[in-house]
Design an enzyme around this catalytic site. Sequence first.
Site, PDB file in Angstrom:
ATOM      1  N   ASP A 167      36.572  31.741  52.206  1.00  0.00           N
ATOM      2  CA  ASP A 167      35.800  31.620  50.973  1.00  0.00           C
ATOM      3  C   ASP A 167      34.520  30.890  51.350  1.00  0.00           C
ATOM      4  OD1 ASP A 167      37.958  32.665  49.511  1.00  0.00           O
ATOM      5  OD2 ASP A 167      38.842  30.679  49.244  1.00  0.00           O
TER       6      ASP A 167
ATOM      7  N   ASP B 230      45.606  38.093  42.469  1.00  0.00           N
ATOM      8  CA  ASP B 230      45.514  36.635  42.490  1.00  0.00           C
ATOM      9  C   ASP B 230      46.615  36.124  41.572  1.00  0.00           C
ATOM     10  OD1 ASP B 230      43.276  36.492  44.169  1.00  0.00           O
ATOM     11  OD2 ASP B 230      41.895  36.729  42.496  1.00  0.00           O
TER      12      ASP B 230
END
Length: 250
Positions: free
Chosen positions: A130, A11
């Site tokens: 998500d 990330d």
Amino acid sequence: MLAKRIIPCLDIKDGQTVKGTNFVNLRQAGDPVELGRAYSEQGADELVFLDITASHEGRKTFAELVRRIAANISIPFTVGGGINELSDVDRLLNAGADKISINSSAIRNPQLIDDIAKHFGSQVCVLAVDARQTGNGWKCYLNGGRIETDKELRTWTKEAQERGAGEVLFTSMNHDGVKTGYANEALAELASQLSIPVIASGGAGRMEHFRDAFTLGKADAALAASVFHFGEIKIPELKSYLCGQGITVR
């Protein structure tokens, strides 16, 4: 049975690898080029690079960093973040990405999935989702988990498959960074309704969690970040553990 894949995830925020809990409280986790090289050498099956600020801040994924990481690894490389049109895909594939992950942009413009599949092939298109479990099912979110949508996990992933997505990367926002295991029930539902591979994300804390994602969740691959970045789980040890549990790994 196809071999299960172990996938470290980088990330990236402002050029550095970060890791948060439930999508907030980000802390730095190291240089992405160094981490990518280390994971490639340790036997990771793939690498995922998500520019977690790209969509939110409306900027393009940093292609130069992609190029530097790609030059240092010898495994398939998926890149996501701020990909809104075919020219973005083209630029990142040219920089060394093997696959492209789209999330917010696909929800806003589902036709993008069709376009990527048509121009570059389904194998290039990874739909990242998500989702958070609420009282009325799993709802999909935009912009790194900041904005709730009316899309439901199962119907959206099914539509994406029909449009040409080659894989689904499902992150449970309830489980992300908490290290209590993956969302195995939801994973198993996705695996049973989809014919494309499902990648589990969000919740890895121990080796058993990877085993459960494969056996209970029926996932094709398991993605994790902090347990790898901070050395809590080493990939060679994880693979030999999974082998001992009767799970085929590469």
